[in-house]
Design a protein around this motif. Structure first.
Motif, PDB file in Angstrom:
ATOM      1  N   GLY A 170       0.808  -1.209   0.000  1.00 11.83           N
ATOM      2  CA  GLY A 170       0.000   0.000   0.000  1.00 11.83           C
ATOM      3  C   GLY A 170       0.844   1.264   0.000  1.00 11.83           C
ATOM      4  N   LEU A 171       1.918   1.273   0.789  1.00 12.22           N
ATOM      5  CA  LEU A 171       2.791   2.446   0.829  1.00 12.22           C
ATOM      6  C   LEU A 171       3.439   2.707  -0.527  1.00 12.22           C
ATOM      7  N   ARG A 172       3.784   1.644  -1.218  1.00 13.60           N
ATOM      8  CA  ARG A 172       4.478   1.793  -2.492  1.00 13.60           C
ATOM      9  C   ARG A 172       3.538   2.132  -3.639  1.00 13.60           C
ATOM     10  N   LEU A 173       2.231   2.035  -3.395  1.00  7.73           N
ATOM     11  CA  LEU A 173       1.265   2.457  -4.408  1.00  7.73           C
ATOM     12  C   LEU A 173       0.967   3.945  -4.326  1.00  7.73           C
ATOM     13  N   ILE A 174       1.374   4.581  -3.231  1.00  5.84           N
ATOM     14  CA  ILE A 174       1.139   6.016  -3.074  1.00  5.84           C
ATOM     15  C   ILE A 174       2.090   6.770  -4.002  1.00  5.84           C
ATOM     16  N   PRO A 175       1.579   7.730  -4.768  1.00  8.67           N
ATOM     17  CA  PRO A 175       2.458   8.486  -5.676  1.00  8.67           C
ATOM     18  C   PRO A 175       3.599   9.158  -4.918  1.00  8.67           C
ATOM     19  N   GLY A 176       4.743   9.272  -5.582  1.00  5.66           N
ATOM     20  CA  GLY A 176       5.919   9.852  -4.949  1.00  5.66           C
ATOM     21  C   GLY A 176       6.729   8.771  -4.260  1.00  5.66           C
ATOM     22  N   LEU A 214       4.517  11.449   5.942  1.00  3.14           N
ATOM     23  CA  LEU A 214       4.737  12.640   5.118  1.00  3.14           C
ATOM     24  C   LEU A 214       6.080  12.576   4.401  1.00  3.14           C
ATOM     25  N   ASP A 215       7.087  11.954   5.040  1.00  6.39           N
ATOM     26  CA  ASP A 215       8.421  11.836   4.444  1.00  6.39           C
ATOM     27  C   ASP A 215       8.565  10.602   3.558  1.00  6.39           C
ATOM     28  N   ARG A 216       7.472   9.802   3.437  1.00  6.29           N
ATOM     29  CA  ARG A 216       7.546   8.533   2.707  1.00  6.29           C
ATOM     30  C   ARG A 216       8.645   7.640   3.293  1.00  6.29           C
ATOM     31  N   ASN A 217       8.759   7.693   4.603  1.00  4.38           N
ATOM     32  CA  ASN A 217       9.810   6.932   5.292  1.00  4.38           C
ATOM     33  C   ASN A 217       9.277   5.513   5.534  1.00  4.38           C
ATOM     34  N   TYR A 218       9.472   4.627   4.566  1.00  2.72           N
ATOM     35  CA  TYR A 218       8.867   3.307   4.596  1.00  2.72           C
ATOM     36  C   TYR A 218       9.193   2.500   5.861  1.00  2.72           C
ATOM     37  N   PRO A 219      10.452   2.357   6.250  1.00  5.82           N
ATOM     38  CA  PRO A 219      10.743   1.498   7.410  1.00  5.82           C
ATOM     39  C   PRO A 219      10.050   1.953   8.698  1.00  5.82           C
ATOM     40  N   VAL A 220      10.048   3.253   8.950  1.00  4.78           N
ATOM     41  CA  VAL A 220       9.433   3.758  10.185  1.00  4.78           C
ATOM     42  C   VAL A 220       7.919   3.591  10.134  1.00  4.78           C
ATOM     43  N   THR A 221       7.314   3.954   9.007  1.00  2.00           N
ATOM     44  CA  THR A 221       5.857   3.831   8.864  1.00  2.00           C
ATOM     45  C   THR A 221       5.411   2.390   9.044  1.00  2.00           C
ATOM     46  N   GLN A 222       6.106   1.477   8.384  1.00  2.00           N
ATOM     47  CA  GLN A 222       5.745   0.065   8.473  1.00  2.00           C
ATOM     48  C   GLN A 222       5.878  -0.457   9.901  1.00  2.00           C
ATOM     49  N   ALA A 223       6.948  -0.084  10.579  1.00  2.00           N
ATOM     50  CA  ALA A 223       7.185  -0.576  11.939  1.00  2.00           C
ATOM     51  C   ALA A 223       6.109  -0.073  12.904  1.00  2.00           C
ATOM     52  N   VAL A 224       5.767   1.215  12.822  1.00  6.00           N
ATOM     53  CA  VAL A 224       4.777   1.779  13.752  1.00  6.00           C
ATOM     54  C   VAL A 224       3.404   1.151  13.523  1.00  6.00           C
TER      55      VAL A 224
END
Length: 317
Positions: A26-32, A275-285
């Motif tokens: 899902g995160l990787r489908l977001i534009p940007g 907001l930063d598209r910081n995948y590792p942090v977003t996924q972990a939280v």
């Protein structure tokens, strides 16, 4: 009992895998993406390609997914893409703040809901019952962040009794710590209390109207014994269910209230990382919050046997 627990743990594990997979793709489908966010829109294609290679984002998506699943299974959360700090360190700094608010909210919520629900049920149709019912409806209708704004305005700005910004760790003193989380905890706990109180009232009224309750009174059993020894134990079963499920409300409320009171908890960390598209942090939280919710529901099911030993699990006790 063991078979039931094993089955539920397996189900919870499957749910966690499903959440993890949904979050990853899902995160990787977001534009940007994180590279453009870090380098800016003016970055050259060569700089973008070099940064993607450095972060491992140039690998095929399925390779990234498998590597990430292996890391999650071994509790290796990686590093923040924006600060290069270990994700575990960032989460470790933010989690105590969110947990402090959530635990205080649960204490406040249950401390208000259970006695109020009992009083409302035993005094049905009286002014106290009407007052509790109206207050509960107001609590259900107001989100935690709105309650937080009202509390901050009244007790922080107008009266100046409590701080309305920031967090003080327990290492700097229990009293300052409690002061820093008191308003956020109450803001999250009151909507939680409203839901649990309504269930407590409804469940207790239903039990008190059962034939065996009337029989106990007819035999001369005192109202106190009828209430606390017989009725309350049976009435708590659906209350535990709702209280456990509503822990999701506590977690969501903590996230929004942290923003109101300027507390750098998991909620603020999640918003900033998204907001930063910081995948590792977003996924972990997100996975940590999901794990708390999933395994809390499992714990609620197991608590049933403590409240009422008559409840079994398909004969596997």
């Amino acid at each position: 009992m063991r078979r039931y627990v094993a089955k539920r743990v397996a189900h919870a594990t499957f749910v966690m895998w499903l959440v993890a997979t949904t979050v990853f793709f899902g995160l990787r489908l977001i534009p940007g993406g994180p590279v453009r966010t870090m380098l800016g829109q003016e970055a050259t294609p060569q700089a973008v390609a070099a940064m993607r290679a450095e972060l491992g984002l140039d690998e095929p998506l399925y390779v990234q997914y498998v590597d990430w699943l292996v890391d999650m299974a071994t509790l290796r959360f990686g590093q923040s893409l924006s600060t290069s700090q270990p994700v575990a360190e960032l989460v470790g700094q933010a989690a105590p703040r969110t947990l402090s608010i959530a635990l205080l909210a649960i204490v406040v919520g249950l401390g208000v809901a259970i006695p109020t629900g009992i009083v409302s049920a035993t005094r049905k149709g009286e002014p106290l019952d009407y007052l509790a019912t109206v207050t509960a409806f107001l609590g259900v209708s107001m989100p935690a962040f709105f309650v937080g704004i009202l509390l901050a305005l009244v007790f922080g700005v107008w009266l100046g009794l409590l701080p309305v910004f920031g967090y003080v760790p327990p290492s700097e003193g229990i009293v300052p710590w409690l002061k820093s989380i008191l308003l956020p905890g109450i803001a999250v706990g009151l909507p939680y209390a409203a839901v649990v109180m309504r269930m407590m009232r409804s469940s207790l009224l239903e039990v008190l109207n059962e034939p065996y309750m009337r029989t106990a009174r007819a035999k001369g059993v005192s109202d106190r014994v009828v209430l606390y020894k017989h009725a309350l134990q049976n009435a708590l079963i659906p209350v535990v269910t709702v209280a456990g499920i509503q822990l999701a409300l506590v977690l969501v409320g903590s996230v929004t209230v942290e923003l109101v009171f300027g507390i750098q908890g998991l909620g603020r960390l999640l918003v900033d990382s998204m907001l930063d598209r910081n995948y590792p942090v977003t996924q972990a939280v997100i996975l940590i919050v999901a794990a708390v919710m999933v395994f809390t529901n499992l714990a609620v099911d197991l608590v049933y046997t403590v409240i009422d030993p008559r409840i079994g699990y398909g004969g596997n006790q």
